[in-house]
Design a protein around this motif. Structure first.
Motif, short mmCIF file in Angstrom:
data_model
loop_
_atom_site.label_atom_id
_atom_site.label_comp_id
_atom_site.label_asym_id
_atom_site.label_seq_id
_atom_site.Cartn_x
_atom_site.Cartn_y
_atom_site.Cartn_z
N PRO A 1 0.27 -1.04 -0.21
CA PRO A 1 -0.07 -0.07 0.14
C PRO A 1 0.84 1.10 0.15
CG PRO A 1 -0.67 -1.63 0.91
CD PRO A 1 0.66 -2.35 1.44
N PHE A 2 1.86 1.61 0.65
CA PHE A 2 3.16 2.66 0.76
C PHE A 2 3.42 2.64 -0.68
CE2 PHE A 2 6.78 4.24 1.64
CZ PHE A 2 6.64 5.91 2.75
N ILE A 3 4.39 1.19 -0.76
CA ILE A 3 4.86 1.51 -2.72
C ILE A 3 3.65 2.10 -3.26
CG2 ILE A 3 5.53 0.58 -3.78
CD1 ILE A 3 8.38 0.84 -1.96
N LEU B 1 -6.73 0.90 -10.03
CA LEU B 1 -8.69 0.62 -9.48
C LEU B 1 -8.56 -0.59 -8.40
CD1 LEU B 1 -9.87 -0.78 -12.75
CD2 LEU B 1 -10.37 1.98 -11.73
N TYR B 2 -9.61 0.21 -7.08
CA TYR B 2 -8.97 -0.54 -5.97
C TYR B 2 -10.73 -0.81 -5.25
CZ TYR B 2 -4.12 1.21 -5.46
OH TYR B 2 -3.22 1.20 -5.86
N GLY B 3 -10.75 -2.29 -4.81
CA GLY B 3 -12.11 -3.06 -4.56
C GLY B 3 -11.99 -2.37 -3.19
N VAL C 1 -6.15 -4.12 -7.72
CA VAL C 1 -6.13 -4.57 -6.20
C VAL C 1 -7.87 -4.23 -5.29
CG1 VAL C 1 -5.78 -3.63 -3.95
CG2 VAL C 1 -3.76 -3.43 -6.46
N ASN C 2 -7.97 -6.16 -5.41
CA ASN C 2 -8.77 -6.75 -4.91
C ASN C 2 -10.18 -6.02 -5.22
OD1 ASN C 2 -7.29 -6.57 -1.85
ND2 ASN C 2 -7.44 -4.85 -1.33
N LEU C 3 -10.08 -6.58 -6.71
CA LEU C 3 -11.10 -6.48 -7.17
C LEU C 3 -12.12 -7.75 -7.60
CD1 LEU C 3 -10.02 -4.42 -10.10
CD2 LEU C 3 -10.86 -3.44 -8.67
N TYR D 1 0.73 -4.62 -10.02
CA TYR D 1 -0.50 -5.28 -8.69
C TYR D 1 -1.49 -5.87 -9.69
CZ TYR D 1 3.37 -2.67 -5.90
OH TYR D 1 5.00 -2.24 -5.99
N ILE D 2 -1.55 -6.97 -9.50
CA ILE D 2 -3.14 -7.49 -9.90
C ILE D 2 -3.64 -8.85 -8.77
CG2 ILE D 2 -4.06 -8.84 -11.57
CD1 ILE D 2 -2.31 -7.82 -13.70
N GLU D 3 -4.14 -7.87 -7.46
CA GLU D 3 -3.34 -8.65 -6.64
C GLU D 3 -5.38 -9.21 -5.85
OE1 GLU D 3 0.06 -6.71 -3.93
OE2 GLU D 3 -2.17 -6.01 -3.27
N ASN D 4 -5.29 -10.48 -4.97
CA ASN D 4 -7.03 -10.68 -5.04
C ASN D 4 -8.01 -10.82 -5.60
OD1 ASN D 4 -5.45 -10.96 -2.48
ND2 ASN D 4 -5.36 -8.99 -1.80
#
Length: 485
Positions: free
Chosen positions: A16-18, A86-88, A117-119, A140-143
């Motif tokens: 998140p910080f990066i 884009l953040y969920g 992230v979190n989509l 960053y393609i996370e969760n």
């Protein structure tokens, strides 16, 4: 400051910080009537691949408007789109996107950052369009639900500075060509279904500060490759099937490493005494392995450690005296310790929120235990000891308690005098000397076990099985036998 309720709270240099830092640098916009035609086409093609957007995340993405002003879009030089973010929202059920990543996104040629992230519901294989974006630095393609194997030519993304695919459904082995991504500072592949052996070629990625392979199905020994890394601060390998000993070259990480997480594997041998040299260590997780012998005396040098989990091993006495100013989370449960009392360095901690000392040979009266801080306690597990007295004074001074376990002790108190906070979801005080009535507040729990005590009276309406209540003096009512009139 209270951390999250797990052993691995975020550091300032974690994702998140990066991302925030990168976006701050890249968020200078140059406005104009409309964005570049290729950028608009690529972004609208991405939107067309989304079949559900219940929270309206992409509602501002409209043809003919300036895409530099669309939600999640940042432009920089020459009014070209450079980042998509884009953040969920995890705490909002409708904050997600369902669909696939359109290959036409490759039209956005100036992209240097993609942050999905979190989509949650983005599916499909690894997006090959990434190979067609020459300026891409951060992915960053996370969760979400990407699946399949990583492409064998992933090494062609040589310019990448960060790659995180955490929390997807990738399978197969991690390609050896990943070692060609030598500019990476972050490689985060945790929480997938990767199998096979540790990709030893990762030693070529010398600039890594964050390496995560946790929660996969990786096996074999951890190779002795860590002398390559001079800046590594986070190492997460927990929840795999790694075996053998902790490699000696881990010692080379001592100056900077803050997170060392090796729990839930099949590691064995003794805990290396050189771990006492990791003076920057915030979190050490060696739980659920097969470590034997004693905890090294050198652990007294870990003055900055906040989270320590050595539970579920075969470690023996004596446990060393720690010199910490405050511990946030401690779990020594289910070893061969005979601590006799809760350690003084735990009692004096001003910030502790999780204390788990199940089956640690504790013989004390709980009424006499006066911890410096109780307000932040979330989790307490003192099961399978020889603790007497009452926990009422202790627990009535907690406001965020989620779980209290003290089964298999000699606690004696009136259950009705226990203040049950709204956050409490699990209570296990079975096999004690508890008396009184069962309060109606148990209906707010997810788990309950008050069996084999001296409780009496009619049970309040509840959702729990017979096993939660058996073995008491005179409890009655569902799920037990009806009360006698």
């Amino acid at each position: 400051m209270k951390k999250n309720n797990h052993l691995s709270p975020p550091l300032p240099w974690t994702t998140p910080f990066i991302i925030l830092s990168i976006l701050t640098v890249h968020s200078i916009k140059i406005t104009s009537a409309a964005c570049h035609v290729d950028d608009e086409k690529g972004l609208l093609a991405f939107k067309s691949g989304i079949t559900q957007d219940p929270s309206g995340m992409l509602s501002s993405w409209k043809s003919g408007t300036d895409c530099c002003n669309w939600a999640g879009i940042n432009c920089r030089e020459n009014n070209r789109v450079t980042t998509i973010s884009l953040y969920g929202q995890v705490d909002k059920p409708d904050s997600y996107l369902t669909g696939t990543i359109s290959s036409s996104l490759v039209k956005v040629q100036n992209l240097d950052g993609i942050y999905f992230v979190n989509l949650r519901n983005i599916s499909g294989p690894f997006p090959d369009l990434l190979f067609g974006l020459p300026k891409l630095l951060y992915v960053y393609i996370e969760n979400s639900k990407l699946s399949g194997s990583l492409p064998v030519n992933i090494g062609k993304l040589k310019q990448l500075g960060a790659l995180s695919l955490e929390g997807n459904r990738f399978t197969g082995s991690i390609p050896s060509t990943i070692s060609e991504l030598t500019q990476l500072t972050q490689l985060v592949l945790g929480k997938n279904e990767f199998s096979g052996h540790f990709p030893a070629g990762i030693k070529q990625i010398r600039n890594l500060s964050y390496l995560s392979l946790e929660q996969n199905k990786l096996m074999g020994t951890i190779p002795d490759i860590f002398k390559s890394f001079t800046d590594l601060r986070i190492l997460r390998f927990s929840h795999n099937e790694f075996s053998g000993k902790i490699p000696e070259s881990i010692l080379s990480l001592a100056p900077k490493l803050a997170y060392l997480e090796l729990g839930h594997n099949r590691l064995s041998g003794q805990i290396p005494s050189y771990l006492g040299k990791f003076k920057a260590l915030d979190t050490l997780d060696l739980s659920w392995n097969s470590f034997t012998g004693v905890v090294p005396k050198t652990f007294s040098n870990l003055t900055k450690i906040f989270n320590l989990d050595l539970s579920h091993n075969s470690l023996n006495d004596p446990f060393p005296q720690m010199n910490v100013k405050g511990i946030e989370s401690l779990d020594l449960s289910y070893n061969n310790f005979h601590l006799k009392e809760i350690p003084k360095w735990v009692t004096s901690s001003p910030i502790i929120y999780s204390l788990k000392l199940a089956k640690c040979g504790i013989k004390m009266k709980l009424d006499t235990w006066k911890p410096a801080e109780t307000y932040f306690y979330d989790y307490i597990d003192l099961s399978e000891n020889e603790i007497t007295g009452s926990p009422v004074d202790l627990l009535n001074r907690t406001d965020f308690l989620v779980e209290f376990k003290a089964a298999g002790n000699k606690l004696k108190f009136d259950l009705g005098k226990l203040r049950i906070v709204k956050t409490l979801k699990e209570l296990d005080i079975s096999r004690n000397l508890v008396y009184g009535k069962v309060p109606a507040a148990i209906n707010g729990f997810n788990k309950l076990n008050v069996s084999y005590n001296h409780l009496c009276g009619q049970l309040p309406k509840n959702k729990f099985p017979v096993s939660s209540f058996v073995g008491n003096d005179c409890l009655c009512g569902p799920p037990l036998s009806p009360c006698k009139l």
